[in-house]
Design an enzyme around this catalytic site. Structure first.
Site, PDB file in Angstrom:
ATOM      1  CG  ASP A  88      -2.195   0.627   1.055  1.00 25.09           C
ATOM      2  OD1 ASP A  88      -2.382   1.249  -0.004  1.00 25.09           O
ATOM      3  OD2 ASP A  88      -3.048   0.516   1.949  1.00 25.09           O
ATOM      4  CD1 TRP A 537     -10.053   3.619   3.319  1.00 21.70           C
ATOM      5  CD2 TRP A 537      -9.368   1.517   2.992  1.00 21.70           C
ATOM      6  NE1 TRP A 537      -9.408   3.207   4.463  1.00 21.70           N
ATOM      7  CE2 TRP A 537      -8.981   1.920   4.286  1.00 21.70           C
ATOM      8  CE3 TRP A 537      -9.031   0.232   2.560  1.00 21.70           C
ATOM      9  CZ2 TRP A 537      -8.284   1.089   5.151  1.00 21.70           C
ATOM     10  CZ3 TRP A 537      -8.339  -0.600   3.416  1.00 21.70           C
ATOM     11  CH2 TRP A 537      -7.969  -0.175   4.700  1.00 21.70           C
ATOM     12  CD1 TRP A 577      -8.701  -4.189   0.614  1.00 25.08           C
ATOM     13  CD2 TRP A 577      -8.431  -6.163   1.654  1.00 25.08           C
ATOM     14  NE1 TRP A 577      -8.135  -5.075  -0.287  1.00 25.08           N
ATOM     15  CE2 TRP A 577      -7.952  -6.286   0.327  1.00 25.08           C
ATOM     16  CE3 TRP A 577      -8.357  -7.272   2.501  1.00 25.08           C
ATOM     17  CZ2 TRP A 577      -7.424  -7.474  -0.175  1.00 25.08           C
ATOM     18  CZ3 TRP A 577      -7.820  -8.445   2.008  1.00 25.08           C
ATOM     19  CH2 TRP A 577      -7.359  -8.547   0.684  1.00 25.08           C
ATOM     20  CE  LYS A 610      -3.362   0.908  19.920  1.00 25.17           C
ATOM     21  NZ  LYS A 610      -3.828   2.113  19.244  1.00 25.17           N
ATOM     22  CE  LYS A 613       7.869   0.001  16.542  1.00 23.68           C
ATOM     23  NZ  LYS A 613       7.570   0.385  15.199  1.00 23.68           N
TER      24      LYS A 613
END
Ligand SMILES: [Zn+2]
Ligand SMILES: [Zn+2]
Length: 1012
Positions: A88, A537, A577, A610, A613
């Site tokens: 993408d 999209w 998608w 969640k 990082k």
């Protein structure tokens, strides 16, 4: 003939996997797995493209596990499964990176810099992490063609996107409309329904009730209206009531000055607004009476503008059906540029058009008190609302303010609060094709099933027209050229544009095609492309066509592979998608775009938060791969609920449990087999590994051994279970079936059959030829199980499966030719139902159950397993099971050995003790049993002594003893046989090679040993 490579029980799975990767690479096994399958038996898989703007995370790894397992499975089922990778490339994620690098904070800076330059920077950033992706995906063992990926920024891909657009256009499914929709003021673009749905967050906003003073009333009277978006008040042009509702005019004391004031609200809400007492109703009437009255604008920026169109209709009260008494005052503040209902009302009543906010979220210059300031600043979204409230208070028109918690949409990309804003946008007429979309969707198979009617079904039901135009830069563009005369031309191919414009078009990005013009067919003026680009999209949804550059190339290939047999992505894709593929598929092909879909959930950190990082609350995927191996991670994920759309809290401990309980156990079984097979130079009967049924080979006679028949039957059931689950695309169900089988194999079949693999010389019992055939059967059985299991597991744990299969089948010439020695080129096992013996499986499982309970009872009674006991008595649960058998003796023998008991009886102790328990042990230790128990202790002590003396297992010995005379008096022969003693004497040996004194049950016992 060379036999199998002997495998040590110690293994580093990651190291073994690296070797396999090398083998796959050198032998081009992935390529062969495609080319060796028939071209006319295709199984089609579409890959949803990730962005390469960062390194792969666990979400990608879960998706990869799914997207690798299913194609490997279907390959082994005989299908050709192409796996084209995709990237993408377009849209806000890349643009944001470019903006950061260029220190761009406002959209107009991009225009100043030049779109060409900006787009080229985007292009240079798109594939920054491709090398990292190849490393992780490769190491994970996912097979995909990353060398020839489709990229959404390639000209060919973008040309197919134009074709898709034109197909929709030609079918009348694209239109332009001016309407209110959500925009991101920072990105300065409209967003689609699904993008908006992505970013809802609960926030505390400020709500106000403002006083709108009616004009021409004998006594000062104000209408009260309530809003949660105070920043829209300068855009107010009307108030709305419902003509059928009851309203009241009340009077009360003004809290500030104590004068009597009059307010108008819905009757039903008066008490809520003014309190139980403290107000008096002056008049009561229907809303219709209020319609048409004028009021004094709160702000005069627009009201004072005499040139404002339709000004005479502004700042009056109108009727609207949507006004209810659910909230507020029963009177709505109308700012038509900032809400769908408002806009409809404005259109219907020719209200003046007031849009006091720019697309970038700032107040326009004419709003002098607030000009240039953000209406919803990201850092402090209530800032402007507070300003407005202060202003109202100063003007004496603030009735009340309150905190108001609600769910508010934010930009999925930059987190800026979105604005509901009237603007022009292009739409795909989804609502028109919705009935067909719903009809087609009926035949899509979902795993897990509930998504079909749940998340997906509900989203489809609520589908609205798709806003496809974006006011951005790095994207596929809208291939629509307009003339000032109103003529429009949609271009569906590069060739068409080239022939119209007479110029070569190498690239279809905005900065190139915006320069391409051609004369209008109607008036001869120059046609220009409209500036908008397409929703990203639209790219993803066009992927089934565009990845093959359809219809310009590979027409046949497309037709053979559309719709996809299989796709997979995360739950969020039900409205992205999956959805856009379905919209386009329905729109241009009247077809589904995919037939089967697996939906995965989210991998969270161990604490359920969640993965972050910044917080480093999870282990790096590459570290996990290097520490445990890809197979373990694959098994862990594939057997978890994350492959069934649920969330998984990633636990390294659970992962290492799997390594121990599945992988080490299976490895030990494999190592056991190769160790003995290489000692015995054993080779499988011809065709053994080629039997797809995984049963005994054609030229070996079936084993009559109970344990052999049992494990082969279990194997067939395993094939059945895995295959059945895979047919339903239930990966976790399929994967979970392996662990209990491996336990059966290792902790039951092999443990109970070890002796059958020993050389005859090693055991006192073993004798002549009959024993050899039993041993042969044991080898054949274990061999068949391991080879079949490797094939069964290959799609799930491709490395370990390859290691086992390669070693065990490598030497078979017939195999080599066809498969190149890889399990992934082999055929998937097929059930041989003649080998299934349901009764046997049920009985053996009952036996294992009784053993487990019996051993628990021993532990509870604190009786060592070495101490023989008289009896186990089975209750009614097992009564029928065993009584129905012609000969339960085989099973009883297993129980006797495992539980170290003399006999199995049915219901004896239950009756005697009036017990309802299903397993009762006779725990009475008679003197005879005690003595026998002591004998076991003595034997164990001598065996330990032999080991410590480092005698070979087959060495014969002379044995001397001091103590435990009574034991020797009763069991000398048995002891001698067990420890391979040819002579036994009372008293220590004078020339002992080894001597030791141990304490057994509080009694000293001296053993002395010598080899003879
Ligand atoms: Zn944004
Ligand atoms: Zn024209």
């Amino acid at each position: 003939m060379k036999t199998f490579k002997k495998v040590e029980s110690q293994v580093s799975f990651p190291k073994m996997e690296e070797e396999i990767l090398k083998f796959w690479d050198e032998q081009k096994i992935f390529e062969k797995s495609i080319s060796e399958r028939p071209a006319d038996k295709l199984y089609s898989f579409y890959d949803g493209p990730p962005f390469a703007t960062g390194t792969p995370h666990y979400g990608h790894i879960v998706a990869s596990a799914i997207k690798d397992t299913v194609p490997r499975y279907f390959t082994m089922k005989g299908y050709r499964v192409e796996r084209k990778w995709g990237w993408d490339c377009h849209g806000l994620p890349i643009e944001n990176i470019a903006e950061k690098e260029l220190e761009i904070t406002h959209k107009k800076q991009i225009e100043e810099l030049g779109v060409a330059k900006f787009n080229e920077i985007c292009r240079s950033k798109v594939l920054e992490y491709v090398a990292e992706w190849k490393k992780v995906i490769g190491r994970f063992g996912r097979w995909a063609d990353m060398e020839h990926p489709y990229k959404t920024m390639d000209r060919d891909f973008m040309e197919s996107v134009w074709w898709v657009f034109k197909e929709l256009w030609d079918k009348g499914l694209v239109y332009e409309s001016y309407r209110t929709m959500h925009i991101c003021p920072r990105c300065e673009t409209t967003l689609s329904q699904s993008e908006v749905a992505e970013g809802y967050k609960d926030v505390k906003d400020l709500a106000v009730t403002a006083e709108f003073e009616l004009l021409g009333e004998p006594v000062k009277t104000s209408v009260l209206a309530w809003t949660t978006t105070p920043w829209t008040l300068p855009g107010n042009v009307a108030l709305a009531v419902n003509e059928n509702l009851d309203y009241v005019t009340i009077k009360k004391k003004d809290e500030g000055v104590g004068e009597m004031v009059r307010f108008i609200v819905a009757k039903e809400l008066a008490t809520k607004i003014f309190g139980e007492e403290g107000y008096t109703v002056v008049e009561e009437y229907k809303g219709a009476k209020l319609v048409g009255k004028s009021y004094k604008p709160l702000f005069d920026y627009y009201a004072k503008d005499e040139t404002l169109k339709d000004r005479e209709n502004g700042w009056k009260i109108y009727h609207a059906d949507f006004v209810t008494t659910d909230m507020g005052t029963g009177i709505a503040h109308e700012a038509p540029a900032f809400g769908e209902d408002d806009m409809q009302l404005g259109k219907a009543n020719n209200l003046p058009w007031v849009q006091h906010v720019n697309m970038d979220g700032t107040m326009k210059p004419e709003v002098t008190d607030f000009a240039g300031r953000q209406v919803k600043p990201t850092e402090n979204p209530q800032e402007m609302d507070v300003e407005i409230i202060k202003y109202l208070a100063k003007q004496g028109v603030l009735f009340a303010k309150e905190k108001y918690e609600h769910s508010y949409p934010h930009c999925w990309r930059c987190d800026t609060p979105l604005l509901n804003y009237a603007t022009s946008s292009w739409f795909v007429r989804v609502t028109e094709i919705k009935p067909e979309m719903l009809e087609l969707a009926k035949s899509i198979h979902w795993s897990p099933e509930h998504i079909k009617e749940g998340r997906w079904g509900k989203w489809l039901e609520g589908a609205r027209d798709w806003s496809i135009s974006r006011q951005r830069y790095w994207a596929s563009v809208m291939p629509l050229w307009k003339c000032s005369c109103g003529e429009m031309k949609v271009i569906g191919s590069v060739a068409e544009l080239e022939s119209l414009s007479g110029q070569k078009v190498e690239d279809l990005h905005k900065h190139i095609v915006d320069e391409v013009t051609f004369p209008c067919a109607t008036c001869g003026e120059t046609m220009h492309r409209i500036p908008d680009v397409l929703d990203t999209w639209f790219d993803s949804g066009s992927m089934p066509y565009a990845q093959n550059h359809y219809p310009f190339e590979h027409k046949e290939q497309f037709e053979q592979t559309f719709p996809a047999n299989f796709i997979a992505e995360g739950v969020d894709q039900t409205r992205a998608w999956f959805y856009y593929q379905h919209v386009i598929g329905t729109g241009i092909k009247h077809s589904n775009a995919f037939q089967n879909v697996i939906v995965n959930g989210i991998v969270l950190a161990e604490d359920g938060k969640k993965m972050s990082k910044r917080l480093k609350n999870y282990p790096d995927p590459m570290d996990i791969l290097n520490k445990y191996g890809a197979d373990a991670l694959r098994y862990y994920l594939l057997s978890s609920p994350v492959v069934a759309a649920e969330n998984l809290n990633f636990s390294e401990r659970d992962l290492s449990d799997i390594v121990r309980n599945v992988f080490r156990m299976l490895w030990n079984s494999y190592s056991f087999f190769t160790t003995y097979a290489s000692i015995d130079n054993w080779t499988p009967a011809r065709n053994a590994s080629r039997s797809d049924a995984g049963g005994p080979k054609a030229d070996a006679k079936p084993s009559d051994n109970l344990m052999d028949r049992w494990i082969l039957s279990e194997l067939q059931l395993l094939i059945q279970e895995v295959d059945g689950a895979m047919e339903q695309y239930e990966l976790n169900k399929a994967t979970r079936a392996f662990a209990p089988f491996v336990d059966n194999l290792s902790n039951w079949y092999i443990r109970r059959n070890r002796r059958r693999f020993w050389k005859p010389a090693r055991t006192m019992e073993s004798g002549g030829g009959e024993d050899d055939s039993d041993k042969e059967q044991a080898y054949q059985t274990l061999y068949t199980v391991l080879v079949t299991l490797s094939k069964l597991m290959a799609p799930f744990t491709p490395f370990l499966a390859e290691e086992i299969y390669k070693n065990l089948t490598d030497e078979e010439p017939a195999r080599m030719i066809k498969s190149g020695g890889s399990v992934h080129l082999a055929d998937y096992p097929v059930v041989d139902s003649t080998l299934i013996d349901v009764t046997l499986n049920r009985n053996m499982s009952a036996v294992r159950e009784v053993v487990t309970i019996g051993l628990q009872k021993r532990a509870e009674a604190k009786i060592k397993v070495r101490q023989p006991l008289n009896m186990v008595s089975l209750g009614s649960k097992y009564e029928e099971l065993f009584k129905s058998l012609v000969d339960p003796h085989d099973y009883y023998a297993i129980l006797e050995e495992e539980l170290n008991i003399k006999s199995v009886e049915i219901n004896t102790l239950q009756a005697k003790l009036n017990s309802e328990e299903d397993v009762v042990l006779d725990i009475e230790i008679t003197p005879e049993l005690k003595l026998e128990g002591e004998m076991r202790e003595v034997v164990r002590a001598i065996q330990e002594g032999r080991k410590k003396a480092k005698f070979n297992v087959e060495d014969r010995i002379a044995l001397g003893y001091v103590g435990k005379e009574e034991v020797f008096g009763n069991f000398e022969t048995e002891i001698a046989r067990e420890v391979l003693a040819t002579t036994v004497q009372k008293g220590a040996l004078t020339d002992a090679e080894y001597q030791e004194t141990v304490t057994l049950d509080g009694e000293e016992f001296t053993l002395s040993l010598k080899r003879v």
